[in-house]
Design an enzyme around this catalytic site. Structure first.
Site, PDB file in Angstrom:
ATOM      1  N   ASP A 151     -26.152  69.254 -29.042  1.00  0.00           N
ATOM      2  CA  ASP A 151     -24.827  69.513 -30.063  1.00  0.00           C
ATOM      3  C   ASP A 151     -24.727  68.413 -30.886  1.00  0.00           C
ATOM      4  O   ASP A 151     -24.280  66.490 -29.501  1.00  0.00           O
ATOM      5  CB  ASP A 151     -24.357  69.920 -28.909  1.00  0.00           C
ATOM      6  CG  ASP A 151     -22.659  70.466 -29.893  1.00  0.00           C
ATOM      7  OD1 ASP A 151     -22.851  69.880 -31.134  1.00  0.00           O
ATOM      8  OD2 ASP A 151     -21.842  70.920 -28.601  1.00  0.00           O
ATOM      9  N   SER A 209     -22.368  71.836 -35.075  1.00  0.00           N
ATOM     10  CA  SER A 209     -22.325  72.573 -34.115  1.00  0.00           C
ATOM     11  C   SER A 209     -22.339  74.101 -34.807  1.00  0.00           C
ATOM     12  O   SER A 209     -22.479  74.139 -36.015  1.00  0.00           O
ATOM     13  CB  SER A 209     -20.846  72.415 -32.993  1.00  0.00           C
ATOM     14  OG  SER A 209     -21.889  73.813 -31.759  1.00  0.00           O
TER      15      SER A 209
END
Length: 290
Positions: free
Chosen positions: A179, A51
């Site tokens: 993610d 991320s």
């Protein structure tokens, strides 16, 4: 501190690899870590990221110095006027596009956002990075972690940072990605055995506030995600831990608090010296043991 710098001969000192964890705006604290490594003269032999950690890791892997990343961050995502200007540059070019692709929560195209906000120093392809980089993403339908390290860098960063309920999933090699922190918030496990000293930086944090305060819908969503990721990290540590695991003091910040970049950097400044002390101790221990 000169004793622990890796400057010319990679065999003269222990090698270092770094895993930058995910955590949204809390991950701006990674800048201190990069600055610490710069000041020590340490060039990691490998980097992983999840991320925001993937984005910060890409900056370092591209050859950017920590001070340059700091300056760029404060002038871009940390500056309200600049944020608005860059968002304006992404405005729909027609009424039809506005209707079909209008900006709504959960519908932001992160590839487009990153192209508007990332520095020009980042190349388009992994092959053009100065330091080997791998970033994590989550295969939504495959229900598994995916490690990306070749091909389109910006696409991979978007996949790794595609926070559910905020950004659209990203299609990579025909697969739907979200993610990377969902499966691997601090991907230090992919560095074990690749360097003498593996460093993991955890910026996930956890819900903070008065114990009797009822969180709102959005806070409870992101707070639950933090709790889930912390449980994943705890289980991974039971199996095998990195040589160094550090947690900057960033828990008070929310995942999208990028406009508070200056505050994040100020509050988390102590992590720079923590990194230096931990590496100094790790290098000293290796020197004693052999």
């Amino acid at each position: 501190m000169d004793a622990i710098g890796i400057v010319s001969d990679p065999h003269s000192s222990p090698t270092v690899a770094v895993a930058f964890g995910g955590g949204g705006a809390r991950g701006l604290a990674h800048i201190h870590v990069i600055e610490a490594l710069d000041e020590l003269g340490i060039r990691p032999v490998a980097i992983t990221g999840s991320s925001i950690g993937a984005i910060m890791g890409a900056g370092m892997a591209a050859g950017m110095k920590g001070r340059d990343i700091r300056e760029f961050t404060l002038k871009s995502v940390g500056n309200r006027r600049e944020v608005m200007n860059r968002i304006w540059s992404m405005r729909p070019t027609s009424v039809r596009e506005a209707v079909v692709n209008g900006f709504r929560l959960g519908q932001y195209n992160l590839e487009r956002v990153l192209k508007a906000f990332l520095p020009d120093a980042l190349p388009q392809d992994f092959a053009d990075l100065a330091i080997p980089l791998q970033v994590t993403a989550t295969d939504y339908y495959g229900q598994s972690e995916v490690l990306l390290g070749t091909g389109d860098l910006i696409q991979a960063l978007a996949a790794s940072a595609a926070i559910p309920a905020v950004f659209m999933p990203v299609r990579v090699n025909g697969r739907i990605m979200i993610d990377g922190g969902i499966f691997n918030p601090v991907p230090f496990d992919h560095l074990l055995g690749k360097a003498d000293i593996v460093v993991g930086i955890d910026v996930v944090g956890g819900p903070e506030g008065e114990i009797d305060r009822m969180p709102n819908r959005i806070d409870s969503l992101f707070g639950a995600s933090q709790l889930m990721m912390q449980s994943i990290i705890a289980e991974k540590l039971k199996i095998e831990a990195p040589d160094i695991l550090l947690r900057p003091s960033v828990g008070r910040f929310k995942v999208m608090d990028f406009l508070r970049a200056g505050e994040v950097l100020e509050i988390s400044a102590g992590i720079k010296e923590d990194v230096k002390r931990a590496l100094d101790a790790a290098f000293a221990e290796r020197a004693r043991s052999g």
